[in-house]
Write a protein that holds these residues in place. Structure first.
Motif, PDB file in Angstrom:
ATOM      1  N   GLY A  47       0.802  -1.216   0.000  1.00  0.00           N
ATOM      2  CA  GLY A  47       0.000   0.000   0.000  1.00  0.00           C
ATOM      3  C   GLY A  47       0.833   1.263   0.000  1.00  0.00           C
ATOM      4  O   GLY A  47       0.484   2.271   0.625  1.00  0.00           O
ATOM      5  N   THR A  48       1.945   1.242  -0.741  1.00  0.00           N
ATOM      6  CA  THR A  48       2.891   2.368  -0.687  1.00  0.00           C
ATOM      7  C   THR A  48       2.445   3.574  -1.497  1.00  0.00           C
ATOM      8  O   THR A  48       2.989   4.665  -1.331  1.00  0.00           O
ATOM      9  CB  THR A  48       4.284   1.925  -1.166  1.00  0.00           C
ATOM     10  OG1 THR A  48       4.175   1.448  -2.518  1.00  0.00           O
ATOM     11  CG2 THR A  48       4.837   0.817  -0.286  1.00  0.00           C
ATOM     12  N   SER A 102       6.519   3.696  -6.379  1.00  0.00           N
ATOM     13  CA  SER A 102       6.696   3.922  -4.942  1.00  0.00           C
ATOM     14  C   SER A 102       7.085   2.598  -4.303  1.00  0.00           C
ATOM     15  O   SER A 102       7.032   1.535  -4.933  1.00  0.00           O
ATOM     16  CB  SER A 102       5.395   4.450  -4.305  1.00  0.00           C
ATOM     17  OG  SER A 102       4.351   3.502  -4.472  1.00  0.00           O
ATOM     18  N   GLY A 103       7.515   2.695  -3.040  1.00  0.00           N
ATOM     19  CA  GLY A 103       7.757   1.476  -2.275  1.00  0.00           C
ATOM     20  C   GLY A 103       9.077   0.792  -2.528  1.00  0.00           C
ATOM     21  O   GLY A 103       9.277  -0.345  -2.089  1.00  0.00           O
ATOM     22  N   VAL A 104      10.009   1.463  -3.232  1.00  0.00           N
ATOM     23  CA  VAL A 104      11.343   0.904  -3.450  1.00  0.00           C
ATOM     24  C   VAL A 104      12.363   1.962  -3.030  1.00  0.00           C
ATOM     25  O   VAL A 104      12.087   3.168  -3.109  1.00  0.00           O
ATOM     26  CB  VAL A 104      11.564   0.480  -4.920  1.00  0.00           C
ATOM     27  CG1 VAL A 104      10.663  -0.697  -5.279  1.00  0.00           C
ATOM     28  CG2 VAL A 104      11.326   1.636  -5.880  1.00  0.00           C
ATOM     29  N   PRO A 105      13.549   1.555  -2.578  1.00  0.00           N
ATOM     30  CA  PRO A 105      14.508   2.539  -2.048  1.00  0.00           C
ATOM     31  C   PRO A 105      14.848   3.666  -3.012  1.00  0.00           C
ATOM     32  O   PRO A 105      15.056   4.810  -2.581  1.00  0.00           O
ATOM     33  CB  PRO A 105      15.735   1.666  -1.736  1.00  0.00           C
ATOM     34  CG  PRO A 105      15.173   0.308  -1.455  1.00  0.00           C
ATOM     35  CD  PRO A 105      14.010   0.168  -2.387  1.00  0.00           C
ATOM     36  N   LEU A 106      14.884   3.380  -4.312  1.00  0.00           N
ATOM     37  CA  LEU A 106      15.285   4.404  -5.270  1.00  0.00           C
ATOM     38  C   LEU A 106      14.357   5.612  -5.253  1.00  0.00           C
ATOM     39  O   LEU A 106      14.780   6.738  -5.502  1.00  0.00           O
ATOM     40  CB  LEU A 106      15.340   3.795  -6.676  1.00  0.00           C
ATOM     41  CG  LEU A 106      15.908   4.686  -7.783  1.00  0.00           C
ATOM     42  CD1 LEU A 106      17.369   5.013  -7.513  1.00  0.00           C
ATOM     43  CD2 LEU A 106      15.766   4.002  -9.138  1.00  0.00           C
ATOM     44  N   GLN A 163      15.123   9.531  -5.921  1.00  0.00           N
ATOM     45  CA  GLN A 163      14.756   9.907  -7.292  1.00  0.00           C
ATOM     46  C   GLN A 163      13.242   9.845  -7.378  1.00  0.00           C
ATOM     47  O   GLN A 163      12.649   8.777  -7.250  1.00  0.00           O
ATOM     48  CB  GLN A 163      15.404   8.945  -8.291  1.00  0.00           C
ATOM     49  CG  GLN A 163      15.133   9.278  -9.743  1.00  0.00           C
ATOM     50  CD  GLN A 163      15.937   8.376 -10.676  1.00  0.00           C
ATOM     51  OE1 GLN A 163      17.103   8.117 -10.434  1.00  0.00           O
ATOM     52  NE2 GLN A 163      15.305   7.896 -11.725  1.00  0.00           N
ATOM     53  N   GLY A 164      12.613  10.983  -7.597  1.00  0.00           N
ATOM     54  CA  GLY A 164      11.180  11.095  -7.400  1.00  0.00           C
ATOM     55  C   GLY A 164      10.312  10.181  -8.222  1.00  0.00           C
ATOM     56  O   GLY A 164       9.515   9.412  -7.692  1.00  0.00           O
ATOM     57  N   GLU A 165      10.444  10.253  -9.545  1.00  0.00           N
ATOM     58  CA  GLU A 165       9.490   9.559 -10.407  1.00  0.00           C
ATOM     59  C   GLU A 165       9.947   8.150 -10.754  1.00  0.00           C
ATOM     60  O   GLU A 165      11.141   7.897 -10.924  1.00  0.00           O
ATOM     61  CB  GLU A 165       9.297  10.340 -11.712  1.00  0.00           C
ATOM     62  CG  GLU A 165       8.557  11.654 -11.542  1.00  0.00           C
ATOM     63  CD  GLU A 165       8.320  12.345 -12.875  1.00  0.00           C
ATOM     64  OE1 GLU A 165       7.312  13.060 -12.987  1.00  0.00           O
ATOM     65  OE2 GLU A 165       9.140  12.174 -13.799  1.00  0.00           O
ATOM     66  N   GLY A 166       8.984   7.262 -10.876  1.00  0.00           N
ATOM     67  CA  GLY A 166       9.255   5.952 -11.436  1.00  0.00           C
ATOM     68  C   GLY A 166       9.119   5.994 -12.950  1.00  0.00           C
ATOM     69  O   GLY A 166       9.197   7.060 -13.574  1.00  0.00           O
TER      70      GLY A 166
END
Length: 393
Positions: free
Chosen positions: A275-276, A303-307, A311-314
């Motif tokens: 639920g990140t 969301s929900g990963v250390p990067l 770094q804002g956007e996936g």
């Protein structure tokens, strides 16, 4: 035409186009591949231009890519391991094929049988190959020299001493001396000039033997770096070779994933594992059939990963003229895109979202995952249905 009134008479193979129904699919434009290689050959000036096809042609298929590059004019190829060279020989019958990992006991027969050239990178490999040629007769080889990478290769002093060693067997016949730039993708790095000067010393020591220093990035550094043979790799496959400048190469690979479901979700609800990602508006979500098992790596998650902390956007996909963001965590087989801003009647379940290709550059996706285009291409899984577009299609 099949008799649809009689189900027993229907040949399903006639009704199903596997590419058009695949969960994930990959289109490989071999015409663009050939054009990219020709552009690198033009940029190489008077130097001859090889094609690097290691790692299954950077994940895009050794047989098809090798065939088209050979037809485009490549007559020098580089592979990583001997098995790749054996496969490539069928598709490049009179090419010179270099094996970058060199040769080990038990493999020597394959080099003779298939006309492969080992790239020798250590004193141990040198000694072994000299014993092989002494027993079985002359066979070409190449020498890898380390000029500042601290990866594979003879040290500079070792190489120059070997060049001057009059006692080496007459059956030992190097046809190429090569090295590799550690910072070729950064044109203003002082390491480039340092390695160039070191390699010039090597070239002088091995006078009369062809020399090669530059892969894709080195070609863009200019004629001083070209020597006799250049070795473009990632640029041929459409990837960025130089940091911080527009990529001049044509896209070669387009990856797409099919939408399994489009669902409505309410503001305040969460998305995917942990639920990140919490929705800030009522949203429409497209769940597509590709995930990290397909090389669409978890680090690309929204969301929900250390990067994402640094770094804002996936990653983004593309559909119906719109860029759409990945939301929540990417899972093994599924990725969720926010398609709220795409007109509702413009997309439906069964449509495909582009993961990378003409609209979403390969290296933009790679950067969103904290990596490079090389890794993204070579990590493509086995579940993509592939379609090759040949230059005459």
């Amino acid at each position: 035409m099949p008799d649809t009134a009689n189900p027993d008479s229907i040949d399903l193979d006639e009704l199903i186009d596997e590419f058009d129904t695949a969960p994930a699919r990959l289109t490989i434009d071999l015409g663009a591949l050939a054009d990219n290689w020709r552009e690198m050959a033009r940029s190489s000036g008077s130097a001859r231009t090889a094609a690097v096809v290691k790692a299954d042609a950077y994940g895009l298929g050794l047989e098809d890519c090798g065939t088209v590059l050979y037809k485009a004019g490549a007559r020098d190829f580089f592979v990583a391991v001997v098995q790749e060279g054996v496969t490539l020989r069928t598709y490049a019958p009179d090419a010179r094929i270099y094996v970058l990992s060199g040769v080990w006991p038990g493999q020597e027969a394959l080099f003779y049988e298939h006309g492969l050239v080992p790239v020798l990178a250590s004193e141990e490999q040198l000694a072994f190959w000299m014993s092989v040629t002494a027993e079985h007769g002359d066979h070409p080889c190449a020498l890898q020299i380390d000029t500042g990478f601290n990866r594979l290769g003879l040290g500079l002093d070792e190489a120059i001493a070997f060049a001057d060693d009059v006692s080496r067997p007459a059956s030992f016949s190097p046809v190429l001396v090569l090295s590799h730039l550690q910072s070729g993708d950064t044109p203003n790095s002082p390491a480039n000039e340092q390695q160039l000067q070191a390699f010039r010393r090597v070239a002088e020591a091995f006078e009369g033997i062809e020399c090669s220093l530059s892969a894709s990035a080195g070609i863009f550094l200019g004629p001083d770096y070209h020597f006799d043979l250049t070795r473009p790799g990632i640029a041929v496959y459409g990837g960025e070779a130089v940091n911080g400048v527009p990529n001049p190469m044509k896209p070669v690979a387009t990856a797409e994933a099919r939408i399994i479901q489009i669902r409505d979700a309410k503001q305040g609800e969460t998305v995917s594992y942990g639920g990140t990602h919490r929705l800030t508006r009522d949203s429409r979500l497209a769940i597509v059939s590709a995930g990290y098992a397909d090389g669409y790596m978890r680090a690309l998650s929204g969301s929900g990963v250390p990067l994402r902390q640094t770094q804002g956007e996936g990653a983004f996909g593309f559909i119906a003229g719109h860029k759409v963001p990945v939301v929540g965590r990417i899972t093994m087989d599924l990725t969720i895109f926010d398609v709220t801003d795409v007109p509702q009647n413009a997309i439906a379940a069964g449509d495909y979202i582009e993961l990378f290709g003409h609209n979403i550059p390969l290296d933009d996706v790679a950067r969103a995952g904290g990596t490079i285009g090389y890794e993204l291409l070579t990590s493509l899984g086995l579940r993509y249905e592939r379609r090759y577009i040949y230059p005459d299609d």
